[in-house]
Design a protein around this motif. Structure first.
Motif, short mmCIF file in Angstrom:
data_model
loop_
_atom_site.label_atom_id
_atom_site.label_comp_id
_atom_site.label_asym_id
_atom_site.label_seq_id
_atom_site.Cartn_x
_atom_site.Cartn_y
_atom_site.Cartn_z
N VAL A 1 7.71 1.73 4.73
CA VAL A 1 8.90 1.54 3.90
C VAL A 1 9.31 2.76 3.06
N GLY A 2 8.73 3.92 3.35
CA GLY A 2 9.15 5.16 2.67
C GLY A 2 9.17 5.04 1.16
N GLY A 3 10.32 5.32 0.57
CA GLY A 3 10.41 5.32 -0.89
C GLY A 3 10.80 3.98 -1.50
N SER A 4 10.65 2.88 -0.74
CA SER A 4 11.13 1.58 -1.23
C SER A 4 10.41 1.06 -2.47
N PHE A 5 9.11 1.38 -2.61
CA PHE A 5 8.41 0.90 -3.81
C PHE A 5 9.01 1.56 -5.06
N ASP A 6 9.44 2.82 -4.88
CA ASP A 6 10.07 3.53 -6.01
C ASP A 6 11.32 2.78 -6.45
N VAL A 7 12.07 2.26 -5.47
CA VAL A 7 13.29 1.52 -5.80
C VAL A 7 12.93 0.17 -6.43
N VAL B 1 3.76 -0.37 3.98
CA VAL B 1 3.09 0.92 3.79
C VAL B 1 4.12 1.95 3.34
N ALA B 2 3.92 2.46 2.13
CA ALA B 2 4.91 3.41 1.57
C ALA B 2 4.26 4.77 1.34
N LEU B 3 4.12 5.53 2.43
CA LEU B 3 3.49 6.85 2.33
C LEU B 3 4.45 7.95 2.73
N GLY B 4 5.71 7.61 3.04
CA GLY B 4 6.65 8.59 3.59
C GLY B 4 6.41 8.73 5.08
N SER B 5 7.36 9.35 5.74
CA SER B 5 7.31 9.47 7.20
C SER B 5 6.89 10.87 7.62
N PRO B 6 6.11 11.07 8.65
CA PRO B 6 5.53 10.07 9.55
C PRO B 6 4.15 9.57 9.12
N LYS B 7 3.73 9.92 7.90
CA LYS B 7 2.37 9.55 7.46
C LYS B 7 2.14 8.03 7.58
N GLN B 8 3.14 7.26 7.12
CA GLN B 8 2.98 5.80 7.14
C GLN B 8 2.92 5.26 8.57
N TYR C 1 0.84 -1.19 0.00
CA TYR C 1 0.00 0.00 0.00
C TYR C 1 0.88 1.25 0.00
N GLY C 2 0.73 2.07 -1.04
CA GLY C 2 1.46 3.34 -1.08
C GLY C 2 2.08 3.61 -2.43
N ALA C 3 2.63 4.80 -2.59
CA ALA C 3 3.27 5.29 -3.83
C ALA C 3 2.24 5.50 -4.95
N LYS C 4 2.73 5.97 -6.08
CA LYS C 4 1.81 6.25 -7.21
C LYS C 4 1.36 4.93 -7.83
N PRO C 5 0.16 4.93 -8.46
CA PRO C 5 -0.38 3.67 -8.99
C PRO C 5 0.60 2.90 -9.89
N LYS D 1 20.67 19.57 2.02
CA LYS D 1 19.92 20.13 3.15
C LYS D 1 19.58 19.03 4.15
N ARG D 2 19.11 17.90 3.61
CA ARG D 2 18.74 16.77 4.47
C ARG D 2 19.98 16.19 5.12
N GLN D 3 21.09 16.16 4.35
CA GLN D 3 22.26 15.46 4.86
C GLN D 3 23.05 16.25 5.90
N ASP E 1 -2.63 2.21 -4.31
CA ASP E 1 -1.73 3.36 -4.36
C ASP E 1 -1.94 4.25 -3.14
N GLY E 2 -0.97 5.12 -2.90
CA GLY E 2 -0.98 5.92 -1.67
C GLY E 2 -1.70 7.24 -1.80
N TYR E 3 -2.51 7.40 -2.83
CA TYR E 3 -3.19 8.68 -3.01
C TYR E 3 -4.71 8.53 -2.93
N ILE E 4 -5.14 7.38 -2.40
CA ILE E 4 -6.57 7.16 -2.16
C ILE E 4 -6.84 7.66 -0.74
N1 UDP Z 1 3.46 8.92 -0.95
C1 UDP Z 1 2.18 8.41 -1.03
N2 UDP Z 1 1.14 9.18 -0.57
C2 UDP Z 1 1.32 10.41 -0.06
C3 UDP Z 1 2.65 10.91 0.05
C4 UDP Z 1 3.70 10.13 -0.40
O1 UDP Z 1 1.98 7.30 -1.48
O2 UDP Z 1 0.34 11.05 0.32
C5 UDP Z 1 4.57 8.08 -1.44
C6 UDP Z 1 5.44 8.70 -2.51
O3 UDP Z 1 4.83 8.51 -3.79
C7 UDP Z 1 6.72 7.91 -2.35
C8 UDP Z 1 6.73 7.62 -0.84
O4 UDP Z 1 5.42 7.85 -0.36
O5 UDP Z 1 6.64 6.71 -3.05
C9 UDP Z 1 7.62 8.58 -0.01
O6 UDP Z 1 8.91 8.40 -0.31
P1 UDP Z 1 10.05 9.26 0.44
O7 UDP Z 1 11.33 8.86 -0.17
O8 UDP Z 1 9.65 10.72 0.47
O9 UDP Z 1 9.89 8.71 1.91
P2 UDP Z 1 10.97 8.75 3.09
O10 UDP Z 1 11.59 7.39 3.05
O11 UDP Z 1 11.93 9.86 2.78
O12 UDP Z 1 10.10 8.98 4.28
#
Ligand code: UDP
Length: 244
Positions: free
Chosen positions: A183-189, A157-164, A106-110, A220-222, A134-137
């Motif tokens: 899992v943050g951006g892991s689906f993108d990977v 759950v891949a919604l980014g932190s702390p949303k997930q 669950y998460g990331a773009k479709p 900036k993040r680093q 996808d994470g935009y529902i």
């Molecule tokens: N994302 C999502 N819904 C949202 C916001 C973000 O599904 O409302 C997804 C976004 O498409 C990406 C992931 O969450 O796939 C966030 O990745 P990011 O690398 O920003 O997360 P981090 O690991 O840095 O928290």
């Protein structure tokens, strides 16, 4: 089996111990929640008590990135090596493959989540991908219903932190799932849209350097890392003084 780094717990179990624990947990139908801890989150949690609770009330806090193990060393701790969020996801996929367990993504773009699912299925043919969303529902009730219909062993759950982490905390009671991992951006990977660093960087713990070269705006993040380590050292000195 946990160590506290500037207010935030981190597991002292190594990767192997952690995985055998989680396998046991799933076999005993326990509900567990895994959260990746990095310097950025520790620094944010210093200002934000709710976030600190959110991290500390998880079952396993994994040391995501070299910054956390250096911080542990600097404060006399024993957290060794690192278990990155994406590394942990890979371990869980391998475990699911071995046991023919069901996962849900669950998460990331479709297109990202679907491509990631296809790649994962190819690499781990015996695990069952019981669903993707996808994470935009925004309809949480619908999301819960869809997940509960298939009752996966593991939910990523891949919604980014702390949303997930918030999604997991707020809904885990009602979800029929054993393991929850943000899992943050892991689906993108996994989808192939974002590349991980070459092996050399991964092995030497310098993935941050690779990411910085590829994406200089990350500076900036680093900056958070040296600032964080300086804070760990000064807070340790302060604690020592208080005790002497
Ligand atoms: N994302 C999502 N819904 C949202 C916001 C973000 O599904 O409302 C997804 C976004 O498409 C990406 C992931 O969450 O796939 C966030 O990745 P990011 O690398 O920003 O997360 P981090 O690991 O840095 O928290």
């Amino acid at each position: 089996m946990k160590e506290n780094i500037m207010g935030v717990d981190v597991t002292t179990l190594n990767e192997q111990q952690l995985m055998s624990r989680i396998e046991d947990d799933i076999k005993r139908f326990q509900k567990v929640r895994i959260v990746a801890i990095n310097p950025e989150k520790i620094m944010m949690a210093e200002q934000d008590l709710n976030l600190r609770h959110l991290l500390n009330e998880s079952t396993y806090q994994i040391p995501d990135g070299i910054g956390v193990s250096i911080a542990s060393k600097l404060s006399g701790g024993i957290v060794k090596g690192r278990v990155t969020g994406i590394g942990m996801m890979g371990n869980l996929l391998a475990l699911a493959n071995k046991n023919e367990w069901k996962i849900f993504m669950y998460g990331a773009k479709p297109e990202i989540v679907n491509q990631a699912a296809r790649n994962i299925q190819k690499k781990y043919p015996k695990l069952i991908i019981s669903g993707t969303l996808d994470g935009y529902i925004n309809d949480t009730q619908q999301i819960m219903k869809t997940i509960n219909e298939v009752q996966p062993h593991i939910l990523f759950v891949a919604l980014g932190s702390p949303k997930q982490e918030l999604f997991i905390k707020n809904n885990m009671e009602q979800l029929h799932v054993n393991v929850f991992q943000g899992v943050g951006g892991s689906f993108d990977v996994f989808s192939g849209h974002v590349k991980r660093a070459p092996e050399l960087f991964l092995k030497t713990g310098t993935e941050w350097l690779y990411r910085l070269i590829k994406q200089p705006s990350r500076i900036k993040r680093q900056w958070a890392l040296p600032l964080f380590l300086a804070k760990v050292v000064t807070s340790r000195r302060r604690t020592r003084k208080q005790h002497s």
